[in-house]
Design an enzyme around this catalytic site. Structure first.
Site, PDB file in Angstrom:
ATOM      1  N   HIS A 162      36.221 -27.438  -3.568  1.00  0.00           N
ATOM      2  CA  HIS A 162      34.883 -28.054  -3.640  1.00  0.00           C
ATOM      3  C   HIS A 162      33.834 -27.225  -2.908  1.00  0.00           C
ATOM      4  O   HIS A 162      32.635 -27.484  -3.066  1.00  0.00           O
ATOM      5  CB  HIS A 162      34.895 -29.469  -3.060  1.00  0.00           C
ATOM      6  CG  HIS A 162      35.733 -30.438  -3.836  1.00  0.00           C
ATOM      7  ND1 HIS A 162      35.505 -30.713  -5.166  1.00  0.00           N
ATOM      8  CD2 HIS A 162      36.813 -31.185  -3.477  1.00  0.00           C
ATOM      9  CE1 HIS A 162      36.411 -31.596  -5.597  1.00  0.00           C
ATOM     10  NE2 HIS A 162      37.213 -31.895  -4.589  1.00  0.00           N
ATOM     11  N   ASP A 198      43.907 -29.709  -9.721  1.00  0.00           N
ATOM     12  CA  ASP A 198      43.635 -30.819  -8.802  1.00  0.00           C
ATOM     13  C   ASP A 198      43.034 -31.987  -9.598  1.00  0.00           C
ATOM     14  O   ASP A 198      42.382 -31.788 -10.622  1.00  0.00           O
ATOM     15  CB  ASP A 198      42.648 -30.341  -7.729  1.00  0.00           C
ATOM     16  CG  ASP A 198      42.434 -31.336  -6.606  1.00  0.00           C
ATOM     17  OD1 ASP A 198      43.047 -31.166  -5.543  1.00  0.00           O
ATOM     18  OD2 ASP A 198      41.618 -32.288  -6.786  1.00  0.00           O
ATOM     19  N   HIS A 200      40.514 -33.656  -8.856  1.00  0.00           N
ATOM     20  CA  HIS A 200      39.056 -33.575  -8.789  1.00  0.00           C
ATOM     21  C   HIS A 200      38.570 -32.238  -9.337  1.00  0.00           C
ATOM     22  O   HIS A 200      39.193 -31.200  -9.095  1.00  0.00           O
ATOM     23  CB  HIS A 200      38.583 -33.734  -7.336  1.00  0.00           C
ATOM     24  CG  HIS A 200      39.098 -34.970  -6.668  1.00  0.00           C
ATOM     25  ND1 HIS A 200      40.240 -34.955  -5.874  1.00  0.00           N
ATOM     26  CD2 HIS A 200      38.654 -36.248  -6.692  1.00  0.00           C
ATOM     27  CE1 HIS A 200      40.460 -36.191  -5.419  1.00  0.00           C
ATOM     28  NE2 HIS A 200      39.520 -36.987  -5.902  1.00  0.00           N
ATOM     29  N   ASP A 287      47.108 -34.235  -6.164  1.00  0.00           N
ATOM     30  CA  ASP A 287      46.594 -35.608  -6.183  1.00  0.00           C
ATOM     31  C   ASP A 287      46.607 -36.207  -7.590  1.00  0.00           C
ATOM     32  O   ASP A 287      46.115 -37.320  -7.791  1.00  0.00           O
ATOM     33  CB  ASP A 287      45.196 -35.713  -5.532  1.00  0.00           C
ATOM     34  CG  ASP A 287      44.287 -34.554  -5.827  1.00  0.00           C
ATOM     35  OD1 ASP A 287      44.584 -33.774  -6.761  1.00  0.00           O
ATOM     36  OD2 ASP A 287      43.254 -34.416  -5.135  1.00  0.00           O
TER      37      ASP A 287
HETATM   38  C1  SP5 Z   1      40.335 -31.328  -2.290  1.00  0.00           C
HETATM   39  C2  SP5 Z   1      40.179 -32.756  -2.698  1.00  0.00           C
HETATM   40  O1  SP5 Z   1      41.070 -33.317  -3.323  1.00  0.00           O
HETATM   41  N1  SP5 Z   1      39.068 -33.380  -2.301  1.00  0.00           N
HETATM   42  C3  SP5 Z   1      38.842 -34.725  -2.678  1.00  0.00           C
HETATM   43  C4  SP5 Z   1      37.607 -35.251  -2.060  1.00  0.00           C
HETATM   44  C5  SP5 Z   1      37.430 -36.698  -2.406  1.00  0.00           C
HETATM   45  N2  SP5 Z   1      36.361 -37.247  -1.640  1.00  0.00           N
HETATM   46  C6  SP5 Z   1      36.054 -38.612  -1.969  1.00  0.00           C
HETATM   47  C7  SP5 Z   1      37.028 -39.531  -1.321  1.00  0.00           C
HETATM   48  C8  SP5 Z   1      36.773 -40.929  -1.712  1.00  0.00           C
HETATM   49  C9  SP5 Z   1      37.841 -41.802  -1.143  1.00  0.00           C
HETATM   50  N3  SP5 Z   1      37.989 -42.932  -1.935  1.00  0.00           N
HETATM   51  C10 SP5 Z   1      38.992 -43.816  -1.413  1.00  0.00           C
HETATM   52  C11 SP5 Z   1      39.435 -44.810  -2.447  1.00  0.00           C
HETATM   53  C12 SP5 Z   1      40.487 -45.695  -1.835  1.00  0.00           C
HETATM   54  N4  SP5 Z   1      40.877 -46.712  -2.774  1.00  0.00           N
HETATM   55 ZN    ZN Z   2      41.479 -33.460  -5.281  1.00  0.00          ZN
END
Ligand code: SP5
Ligand code: ZN
Length: 345
Positions: A162, A198, A200, A287
């Site tokens: 990211h 990934d 994301h 993930d």
């Molecule tokens: C590298 C990578 O995988 N970064 C991911 C960043 C995600 N950031 C947002 C996290 C939002 C967390 N949401 C929690 C939901 C729980 N049900």
């Molecule tokens: Zn991720």
């Protein structure tokens, strides 16, 4: 497979991140790397400390003012108030549309916002040292491939995909995959492909190479209409200028089943083949696992074998870079399954 690992990752251990207005424990934790280390050692992979200094490569990937900020951010934070040693800084203001990002503000929190895409990327005293060690691992892996090795794995954290040329975000500070790709270019690979699996979208990697034809970026991820990072990763982003046609996004709806995911992986691999790449960098986020606490695909532990075998079929020298994956206890098994299947193919 040779695996690069630096114990310095433990220096990046923030306590909390924001979630829906509350501070919650960080999903991106040192335990992740510990589980990965334990499992790859148990399966007989060779562990090495990073051997290369990524500083010159970082200067080609990231803006110099961003690197200068990141390296000194903690001392800047302490200079405001020594009591800040026990406090996590978070950005609270950002230069969105119509605001200027060319002038670096004198206010620390305003600088932090300038260099951040979200408030979900906590920075602590050891962040620079941990992130730099990860970039060094990426440079070391590329060097190993240049010396004739078929593959290498970087057990890096914090992750990197990211992070853009001049910003952190999504738990990422330095773009390790971009460092590896740039290092492979410098070591004589005319064409490199980055394949990001990934959950994301790897917005940082995409943006870094968006105008370039020498580094193809292909990403398979949750549809940004509903999934982080929300503001990039759509199917119509194809690259620009010389890079037009050298970016491919394959967004999939949250909840996509494994078979559909593997069909999209086939499409991604076809594009990599058409690039006639000399080397491949895999942004290995895990993930996509069904048990991941923040993501919505449903790959099983066995599916990570299938992923490793499919990647091996490309027949390319390959650097694997750990990105996300927050089911920490299963992360080592899932990572090692990819590496073992790749090795055995
Ligand atoms: C590298 C990578 O995988 N970064 C991911 C960043 C995600 N950031 C947002 C996290 C939002 C967390 N949401 C929690 C939901 C729980 N049900
Ligand atoms: Zn991720």
């Amino acid at each position: 497979m040779i695996a690069f690992f630096s114990p310095l990752h433990v220096l990046h251990a923030p306590a909390n991140e924001f979630f829906r207005g509350q501070l919650v424990p960080c999903f991106e934790s040192p335990a992740r790397a510990a589980f990965v280390l334990e499992e790859i050692a148990a399966r007989g992979h060779e562990l090495r400390a990073p051997t290369a200094d990524s500083r010159d490569l970082l200067a080609r990937i990231h803006a110099s003012r961003y690197l200068a900020f990141l390296e000194s951010a903690w001392s800047q934070w302490l200079a405001l108030d020594p009591g800040n040693a026990a406090v996590q800084p978070f950005p609270s203001v950002w230069p969105v549309r119509t605001l200027r990002s060319d002038v670096e503000p004198g206010n620390f929190i305003a600088r932090l916002g300038l260099y951040s895409m979200d408030n979900g990327t906590p920075l602590v005293a050891g962040t620079w040292a941990a992130a730099k060690a990860g970039a060094d691992a990426a440079a070391s892996a590329a060097r190993l491939l240049a010396a004739g090795e078929r593959s290498a794995f970087c057990a890096t954290r914090p992750p990197g995909h990211h992070a853009g040329a001049d910003f952190m975000g999504g738990y990422c500070f330095l773009n390790n995959a971009a460092v590896a790709a740039q290092a492979l270019r410098a070591s004589g690979c005319a064409r490199v492909a980055v394949l990001d699996v990934d959950y994301h979208h790897g917005n940082g990697t995409q943006s870094i190479f968006y105008g370039r034809a020498d580094v193809l970026v292909v990403s398979l991820h949750g549809d940004p209409r509903t999934e982080y990072p929300f503001y990039l990763g759509h199917a119509d982003e194809a690259g620009e200028g010389e890079g037009l046609g050298f970016n491919l996004n394959l967004p999939l709806p949250a909840g996509t089943a494994a078979d559909t995911w593997f069909s999209a992986l086939d499409a991604a691999c076809s594009r990599v083949e058409r690039h006639r790449a000399d080397a491949l960098v895999v942004s290995l986020g895990l993930d996509t696992f069904v048990g991941d606490p923040i993501s919505k695909f449903s790959l099983s532990t066995g599916d990570f074998h299938r992923l490793g075998a499919r990647l091996a079929k490309l027949g390319l020298p390959t650097v694997f870079i750990l990105e996300g994956g927050y089911a920490a206890a299963e992360l080592g098994i899932n990572a090692a399954n990819v590496l073992d299947a790749f090795d055995q193919a």
